[in-house]
Motif scaffolding. Sequence first.
Motif, PDB file in Angstrom:
ATOM      1  N   LEU A 169      38.244   9.125  32.987  1.00 13.82           N
ATOM      2  CA  LEU A 169      39.023   8.723  34.154  1.00 13.82           C
ATOM      3  C   LEU A 169      38.126   8.059  35.192  1.00 13.82           C
ATOM      4  O   LEU A 169      38.483   7.029  35.781  1.00 13.82           O
ATOM      5  N   LEU A 170      36.962   8.620  35.394  1.00 15.27           N
ATOM      6  CA  LEU A 170      36.015   8.066  36.350  1.00 15.27           C
ATOM      7  C   LEU A 170      35.601   6.651  35.946  1.00 15.27           C
ATOM      8  O   LEU A 170      35.527   5.743  36.783  1.00 15.27           O
ATOM      9  N   MET A 171      35.356   6.453  34.647  1.00 10.65           N
ATOM     10  CA  MET A 171      34.947   5.140  34.160  1.00 10.65           C
ATOM     11  C   MET A 171      36.084   4.113  34.262  1.00 10.65           C
ATOM     12  O   MET A 171      35.836   2.925  34.444  1.00 10.65           O
ATOM     13  N   GLU A 172      37.307   4.560  34.159  1.00  9.27           N
ATOM     14  CA  GLU A 172      38.453   3.654  34.343  1.00  9.27           C
ATOM     15  C   GLU A 172      38.551   3.178  35.790  1.00  9.27           C
ATOM     16  O   GLU A 172      38.844   2.014  36.059  1.00  9.27           O
ATOM     17  N   ILE A 173      38.312   4.095  36.719  1.00 13.93           N
ATOM     18  CA  ILE A 173      38.426   3.756  38.141  1.00 13.93           C
ATOM     19  C   ILE A 173      37.229   2.926  38.592  1.00 13.93           C
ATOM     20  O   ILE A 173      37.371   1.968  39.362  1.00 13.93           O
ATOM     21  N   PRO A 202      34.441   1.116  36.592  1.00  9.93           N
ATOM     22  CA  PRO A 202      33.817   0.728  35.321  1.00  9.93           C
ATOM     23  C   PRO A 202      32.352   0.320  35.424  1.00  9.93           C
ATOM     24  O   PRO A 202      31.640   0.303  34.410  1.00  9.93           O
ATOM     25  N   ARG A 203      31.863   0.005  36.625  1.00  9.99           N
ATOM     26  CA  ARG A 203      30.458  -0.391  36.782  1.00  9.99           C
ATOM     27  C   ARG A 203      29.530   0.810  36.927  1.00  9.99           C
ATOM     28  O   ARG A 203      28.313   0.655  37.054  1.00  9.99           O
ATOM     29  N   THR A 204      30.082   1.992  36.867  1.00 12.13           N
ATOM     30  CA  THR A 204      29.271   3.204  37.008  1.00 12.13           C
ATOM     31  C   THR A 204      28.228   3.308  35.900  1.00 12.13           C
ATOM     32  O   THR A 204      28.544   3.157  34.720  1.00 12.13           O
ATOM     33  N   SER A 205      26.987   3.587  36.295  1.00 14.75           N
ATOM     34  CA  SER A 205      25.915   3.768  35.313  1.00 14.75           C
ATOM     35  C   SER A 205      25.248   5.138  35.418  1.00 14.75           C
ATOM     36  O   SER A 205      24.517   5.546  34.524  1.00 14.75           O
ATOM     37  N   ARG A 206      25.525   5.853  36.525  1.00 13.23           N
ATOM     38  CA  ARG A 206      24.970   7.193  36.742  1.00 13.23           C
ATOM     39  C   ARG A 206      26.083   8.095  37.242  1.00 13.23           C
ATOM     40  O   ARG A 206      26.841   7.715  38.136  1.00 13.23           O
ATOM     41  N   VAL A 207      26.171   9.294  36.673  1.00 12.74           N
ATOM     42  CA  VAL A 207      27.214  10.240  37.086  1.00 12.74           C
ATOM     43  C   VAL A 207      26.578  11.569  37.490  1.00 12.74           C
ATOM     44  O   VAL A 207      25.924  12.231  36.664  1.00 12.74           O
ATOM     45  N   VAL A 244      26.397   5.719  30.373  1.00 11.34           N
ATOM     46  CA  VAL A 244      26.134   6.319  31.680  1.00 11.34           C
ATOM     47  C   VAL A 244      25.117   7.450  31.534  1.00 11.34           C
ATOM     48  O   VAL A 244      24.994   8.073  30.475  1.00 11.34           O
ATOM     49  N   GLU A 245      24.405   7.698  32.607  1.00 16.21           N
ATOM     50  CA  GLU A 245      23.419   8.777  32.635  1.00 16.21           C
ATOM     51  C   GLU A 245      23.974   9.946  33.446  1.00 16.21           C
ATOM     52  O   GLU A 245      24.212   9.821  34.647  1.00 16.21           O
ATOM     53  N   PRO A 246      24.195  11.100  32.808  1.00 20.05           N
ATOM     54  CA  PRO A 246      24.658  12.266  33.579  1.00 20.05           C
ATOM     55  C   PRO A 246      23.490  12.948  34.282  1.00 20.05           C
ATOM     56  O   PRO A 246      22.429  13.164  33.677  1.00 20.05           O
ATOM     57  N   VAL A 247      23.674  13.263  35.554  1.00 19.21           N
ATOM     58  CA  VAL A 247      22.621  13.897  36.350  1.00 19.21           C
ATOM     59  C   VAL A 247      23.155  15.212  36.900  1.00 19.21           C
ATOM     60  O   VAL A 247      24.049  15.203  37.754  1.00 19.21           O
ATOM     61  N   PRO A 248      22.669  16.366  36.428  1.00 18.50           N
ATOM     62  CA  PRO A 248      23.178  17.635  36.960  1.00 18.50           C
ATOM     63  C   PRO A 248      22.734  17.864  38.396  1.00 18.50           C
ATOM     64  O   PRO A 248      21.582  17.604  38.748  1.00 18.50           O
ATOM     65  N   ALA A 252      28.510   7.696  40.631  1.00 17.89           N
ATOM     66  CA  ALA A 252      29.793   8.359  40.836  1.00 17.89           C
ATOM     67  C   ALA A 252      29.576   9.843  40.583  1.00 17.89           C
ATOM     68  O   ALA A 252      28.473  10.260  40.210  1.00 17.89           O
ATOM     69  N   MET A 253      30.619  10.663  40.755  1.00 14.19           N
ATOM     70  CA  MET A 253      30.422  12.113  40.674  1.00 14.19           C
ATOM     71  C   MET A 253      31.598  12.803  40.010  1.00 14.19           C
ATOM     72  O   MET A 253      32.747  12.383  40.156  1.00 14.19           O
ATOM     73  N   ILE A 254      31.290  13.860  39.288  1.00 13.19           N
ATOM     74  CA  ILE A 254      32.300  14.759  38.729  1.00 13.19           C
ATOM     75  C   ILE A 254      32.002  16.161  39.248  1.00 13.19           C
ATOM     76  O   ILE A 254      30.870  16.642  39.141  1.00 13.19           O
ATOM     77  N   ALA A 255      32.997  16.819  39.810  1.00 16.12           N
ATOM     78  CA  ALA A 255      32.852  18.215  40.236  1.00 16.12           C
ATOM     79  C   ALA A 255      33.445  19.104  39.149  1.00 16.12           C
ATOM     80  O   ALA A 255      34.616  18.954  38.793  1.00 16.12           O
ATOM     81  N   THR A 256      32.647  19.998  38.615  1.00 12.75           N
ATOM     82  CA  THR A 256      33.126  20.887  37.561  1.00 12.75           C
ATOM     83  C   THR A 256      33.758  22.135  38.171  1.00 12.75           C
ATOM     84  O   THR A 256      33.777  22.322  39.387  1.00 12.75           O
TER      85      THR A 256
END
Length: 327
Positions: free
Chosen positions: A156-160, A162-167, A194-198, A221-225
């Motif tokens: 969903l994040l990538m759809e909103i 698409p230029r995201t390269s780091r999450v 994309v590169e996930p960063v905890p 961009a960011m994902i909150a778990t």
Amino acid sequence: MKRREFVTLIGGVAAWPILARAQRSSAMRRIVVVAGIAPDDVETVKRSAAFEQALAALGWTKGGTIAIDYHWVGDDPVLTQKTAVEVVAHAPDVLLASSNTVIAALSKVTRTIPIVMVQVIDPVGAGYVESMARPGGNITGFTQFEYSLAGKWLDLLMEITPRTSRVAVLRDPTRGTAIAQFAVIQAMAPARAVEPVPIDPSDVADVERRISVFASTPNGAMIATVGGIAWHRAAIIAAANNNRLPAIYPYRYYAADGGLASYGPDTVDQYRRAASYIDRILKGENPASLPVQGPTKYKLTINLKTARTLGLTVPQSILARADEVIE
């Protein structure tokens, strides 16, 4: 609480439920709710109201045929453990417990009092029940979702954006559930370039600092778990928005509070459904034979006001399938 004191309390608890129940009037049944989010939180108020309304519709009136006691433990493991011992000592007819940490604490101090769980992830893997179809003990209830949902947050994040390269993946590293959610995102990230960063914040100030540092590099961009971070959601949302960082959250109340978007189960509905299981247990059914159920629906919520603030244009394809668009 020291281990010796805890063990002593548990030993005493074993002898209390029978006596306490014998002393209680059969006309009034007692339900104890143990939850995390503060009692004055808007989400808590909605959950409690839905729970009590559903019970009333089933014939259980608060102050009439049932008494309901609420206990709030926040993100405090010591208080959670202490509260578990105390509520079990009073031998309620049934317990309603929210979150893995609360269930873990309660399962250590009672194998007899029926427990209906909500907002729980992977109860079989955690050892709370034997199987989803036949729990086999004193615990049953409703799960939040499977870990695979974390992959949908990334998509969903990538759809909103698409230029995201780091999450940035915001999580509580003390929770096994948060670690597992990150693992799903990490496994899917290479295919999406994309590169996930905890990000494992220790407190509110740390949340703000870490998000700010992450956002200083473009295309993030960011994902909150799901986990203990929910208690800091106001600070998390503010930090993401102030740093113009697009973010996906697990529950609607994040989007309602100003978060960009959320995708997850209806948390209030779980409390309504929990009332039906409590009704059945109070009428004599055994929780061991009541199957653990998953969510019946996941909700996508988009906050367009926040999107405009961040300078984002949400694709029409996403708006068309959204369950709710906040203007």
